[in-house]
Design an enzyme around this catalytic site. Structure first.
Site, PDB file in Angstrom:
ATOM      1  N   HIS A  58       9.868 -24.019  14.914  1.00 26.57           N
ATOM      2  CA  HIS A  58      11.313 -24.277  14.864  1.00 26.57           C
ATOM      3  C   HIS A  58      11.748 -25.474  15.703  1.00 26.57           C
ATOM      4  O   HIS A  58      12.491 -26.338  15.251  1.00 26.57           O
ATOM      5  CB  HIS A  58      12.110 -23.062  15.357  1.00 26.57           C
TER       6      HIS A  58
ATOM      7  N   LYS B  80       5.930 -17.443   8.361  1.00 33.72           N
ATOM      8  CA  LYS B  80       5.359 -17.858   9.641  1.00 33.72           C
ATOM      9  C   LYS B  80       4.714 -16.630  10.299  1.00 33.72           C
ATOM     10  O   LYS B  80       5.144 -15.520   9.997  1.00 33.72           O
ATOM     11  CB  LYS B  80       6.420 -18.467  10.548  1.00 33.72           C
TER      12      LYS B  80
ATOM     13  N   ASP C 187       5.479 -19.134  19.060  1.00 35.15           N
ATOM     14  CA  ASP C 187       6.540 -18.422  18.349  1.00 35.15           C
ATOM     15  C   ASP C 187       7.745 -19.325  18.045  1.00 35.15           C
ATOM     16  O   ASP C 187       8.390 -19.176  17.013  1.00 35.15           O
ATOM     17  CB  ASP C 187       6.991 -17.233  19.218  1.00 35.15           C
TER      18      ASP C 187
ATOM     19  N   LYS D 261      19.071 -23.167   7.984  1.00 37.96           N
ATOM     20  CA  LYS D 261      20.367 -22.892   8.625  1.00 37.96           C
ATOM     21  C   LYS D 261      21.348 -24.017   8.295  1.00 37.96           C
ATOM     22  O   LYS D 261      20.978 -25.186   8.285  1.00 37.96           O
ATOM     23  CB  LYS D 261      20.194 -22.779  10.141  1.00 37.96           C
TER      24      LYS D 261
ATOM     25  N   ASP E 108      10.129 -22.158   7.194  1.00 36.89           N
ATOM     26  CA  ASP E 108      10.585 -22.168   8.581  1.00 36.89           C
ATOM     27  C   ASP E 108      12.086 -21.946   8.464  1.00 36.89           C
ATOM     28  O   ASP E 108      12.825 -22.857   8.096  1.00 36.89           O
ATOM     29  CB  ASP E 108      10.283 -23.512   9.256  1.00 36.89           C
ATOM     30  N   HIS E 109      12.520 -20.719   8.740  1.00 34.39           N
ATOM     31  CA  HIS E 109      13.901 -20.385   8.376  1.00 34.39           C
ATOM     32  C   HIS E 109      14.937 -21.213   9.140  1.00 34.39           C
ATOM     33  O   HIS E 109      16.073 -21.323   8.714  1.00 34.39           O
ATOM     34  CB  HIS E 109      14.170 -18.877   8.474  1.00 34.39           C
TER      35      HIS E 109
ATOM     36  N   LYS F 240      13.107 -16.309  26.392  1.00 32.33           N
ATOM     37  CA  LYS F 240      13.690 -14.978  26.182  1.00 32.33           C
ATOM     38  C   LYS F 240      14.325 -14.510  27.483  1.00 32.33           C
ATOM     39  O   LYS F 240      13.972 -14.973  28.558  1.00 32.33           O
ATOM     40  CB  LYS F 240      12.594 -13.996  25.776  1.00 32.33           C
TER      41      LYS F 240
ATOM     42  N   ARG G 127       0.818  -1.218   0.000  1.00 29.87           N
ATOM     43  CA  ARG G 127       0.000   0.000   0.000  1.00 29.87           C
ATOM     44  C   ARG G 127       0.847   1.262   0.000  1.00 29.87           C
ATOM     45  O   ARG G 127       0.433   2.294  -0.496  1.00 29.87           O
ATOM     46  CB  ARG G 127      -0.898   0.013   1.231  1.00 29.87           C
TER      47      ARG G 127
ATOM     48  N   GLU H 142      17.372 -17.015  23.993  1.00 28.48           N
ATOM     49  CA  GLU H 142      17.619 -15.662  23.488  1.00 28.48           C
ATOM     50  C   GLU H 142      17.934 -14.761  24.672  1.00 28.48           C
ATOM     51  O   GLU H 142      17.376 -14.953  25.765  1.00 28.48           O
ATOM     52  CB  GLU H 142      16.374 -15.113  22.798  1.00 28.48           C
TER      53      GLU H 142
END
Ligand SMILES: NC(=O)c1ccc[n+]([C@@H]2O[C@H](COP(=O)([O-])OP(=O)(O)OC[C@H]3O[C@@H](n4cnc5c(N)ncnc54)[C@H](OP(=O)(O)O)[C@@H]3O)[C@@H](O)[C@H]2O)c1
Length: 513
Positions: free
Chosen positions: A263, A171, A258, A205, A200-201, A363, A62, A239
């Site tokens: 993953h 995702k 998440d 890897k 799914d990155h 996290k 947009r 993380e």
């Protein structure tokens, strides 16, 4: 405009197969993912000389932008996120001739005719052929309108006899079982499964791909990769960051949706799967699917026995004071969203019966690390009786997915000297020192695979479905089961103490990665 090879080295580059000429249409091209990941990844393909002749990218969204403004925006992104070097200026000049932008609102079905027309004009000039790759890089709420819009304008089917149309979907794929099923239904009413690439990155890897090579291209590991030799497996994704500026999104997601549903379960499946008959999309994904189907479900009334959820409180990470989750922007002060999950999963099949898979993700933990640790059984006979039992540790193989990618093997060794004393030592393989250079980003590999029509490293619809089937009763139990509580943990620690107890009940403990 001339159709061109993006890199003169392309012809001599040594990949097994070059992708067909194609146009890639990115919905949501003004957004964060496009600038941080997609454009750097695609430019990396140009760098490697593997983009096909006439390759064209069309951003769509947009935000009103001319081609020129989009090109400048992408160049800035590349300099910020893409390891761009001044010596690559000429390559960029060629690359940028294939960058276009079309301003449309993808929520409005009538605007797809305009997109189609613009694509025809661009294609006429670029001679990129009839193959089209759509990349849905918008918030998930837009996936369904875009799929319908493409179908309404008959853009879901290839224009020519040997041409293809493919679609990459970002995702999250659904927020629960019902929404994932609904999305799968919508996608598959418009596209065939072979056209659909659910990204799914983690699967792109290097170390994750290497897990397959490690297991199935070496003769020495597979014979011991089972319940006879392995005590248990720990999969950790830690993380140090909190929710950053994604508090609003995260409140509705949580660590389970998440990280675990996608993953972590994908890592588990690759670790546990049987050797496929062939290394192709169907065989590899069939074997992964069998693992998902063999994972024992956790019923709502037993979630407190097999799951632990936590939420970070204020604390210190890497020497800096950080806020509690409930004090983050976009987060309710009453929030019960989990920022940490630990699960004990069991796989009911011949290979893994009795071998627990402990999976955790959180996290604001002390260290950023993703790893798969294979913990072997102790020796059956304690020969060195005069030594304290705990000086003989378990053997383990640790596959470090990120950072500092590599594999290590831990075993006991005699400490040099006149006495018989021992301690654990490790044999290390590190990508950096063995191969040098940068590792290819997961998006680079996955986009190339999609252009090549190889979906091996993408999630199939049935595996997304079964992953949600596993996760949904846990979510239900967290709400309905009075014994299940969310536990605070201090930022900068390894999660709530209840997660330690989950393993302690089995006489085990978490590794310190
Ligand atoms: N960012 C990441 O690192 C990351 C990592 C993994 C997965 N993902 C997934 O990738 C997708 C894209 O992520 P992102 O961070 O790039 O998202 P984003 O920046 O929030 O949004 C991307 C673009 O989508 C368009 N958009 C936003 N809301 C819209 C709406 N209501 N209607 C129509 N268009 C709308 C906007 O473009 P216009 O306003 O120009 O239309 C926006 O620039 C998401 O599904 C995300 O979950 C992102």
């Amino acid at each position: 405009m001339q159709s061109e090879l993006l890199n003169p080295l392309a012809e001599s580059s040594r990949i097994e197969k070059m992708p067909d000429p194609c146009t890639m249409v990115i919905f949501g091209a003004s957004g964060d993912l496009t600038k941080r990941k997609l454009i750097p990844a695609i430019f990396d393909l140009a760098r490697q000389g593997v983009l096909p002749s006439g390759f064209t990218i069309v951003g769509a969204g947009r935000t009103a932008m001319s081609h020129e403004v989009f090109r400048e925006y992408m160049f800035k992104a590349l300099k910020e996120f893409g390891r761009f070097q001044e010596s690559e200026k000429a390559l960029w000049e060629t690359f940028v001739r294939g960058l276009f932008y079309v301003t449309i609102d993808p929520g409005k079905p009538e605007e797809y005719a305009k997109l189609k027309k613009e694509l025809e004009v661009i294609n006429e000039a670029r001679r990129a052929g009839e193959n089209v790759l759509f990349y849905l890089s918008t918030p998930p709420g837009m996936y369904s309108p875009i799929i319908k819009g493409l179908s309404g304008a008959a853009m879901n089917k290839p224009g020519g006899q040997n041409a293809w149309v493919r679609i990459i979907i970002e995702k999250p794929f659904g927020v629960d079982l019902n929404s994932a099923r609904q999305l799968n239904r919508e996608v598959l009413s418009v596209f065939d499964e072979e056209q659909v690439y659910r990204i799914d990155h983690y699967l792109g890897k290097e170390t994750v791909q290497n897990l397959l090579v490690f297991r199935f291209a070496n003769g020495i590991f597979e014979p011991i990769w089972n319940r006879n030799y392995i005590d248990h497996i720990q999969i950790t994704a830690a993380e140090t960051v909190g929710v950053e500026n994604r508090g609003g999104y995260y409140e509705h997601a949580g660590a389970m949706r998440d990280m675990i549903q996608n993953h972590m379960l994908q890592l588990l499946a690759l670790t546990a799967m049987e050797p496929p008959v062939l290394f192709d999309a169907q065989q590899v994904r069939d074997e992964k699917q069998k693992v998902f189907q063999a994972i024992r479900s956790i019923r709502p009334d037993e979630v407190h026995e097999y799951s632990v959820r936590g939420q970070y409180a204020a604390g210190t990470v890497n020497g800096a004071s950080v806020l509690a989750y409930k004090s983050e922007r976009g987060v309710s002060t009453e929030s019960v969203t989990e920022t940490y999950v630990a699960l004990k999963l069991q796989i009911d099949n011949w290979r893994w019966a009795g071998v627990p898979f402990y999976v955790r993700s959180g996290k604001r933990l002390p260290k950023r690390v993703t790893e798969i640790a294979i913990q072997f059984k102790k020796t059956p006979h304690h020969l060195f009786r005069h030594l304290p039992a705990d000086s003989l540790d378990h053997n383990n193989i640790v596959i470090r997915v990120q950072p500092d990618e590599g594999i290590s093997l831990k075993f006991s060794s005699k400490i040099p000297g006149s006495f018989m004393r021992m301690r654990p030592v490790t044999m290390d393989f590190r990508y950096g020192s063995s191969f040098g250079g940068h590792l290819t980003d997961a998006y680079t590999r996955l986009i190339l695979d999609c252009m090549l029509g190889d979906a091996t490293l993408y999630a199939r619809g049935d595996s997304v479905d079964v992953a949600w089937q596993l996760i949904t009763p846990v979510h239900e139990g967290w709400i309905s089961n009075k014994n299940s509580k969310i536990h605070d943990y201090t930022s900068g620690t390894w999660g709530p103490k209840e997660a330690d107890e989950l393993l302690a009940r089995d006489g085990r403990r978490w590794r310190l990665p």
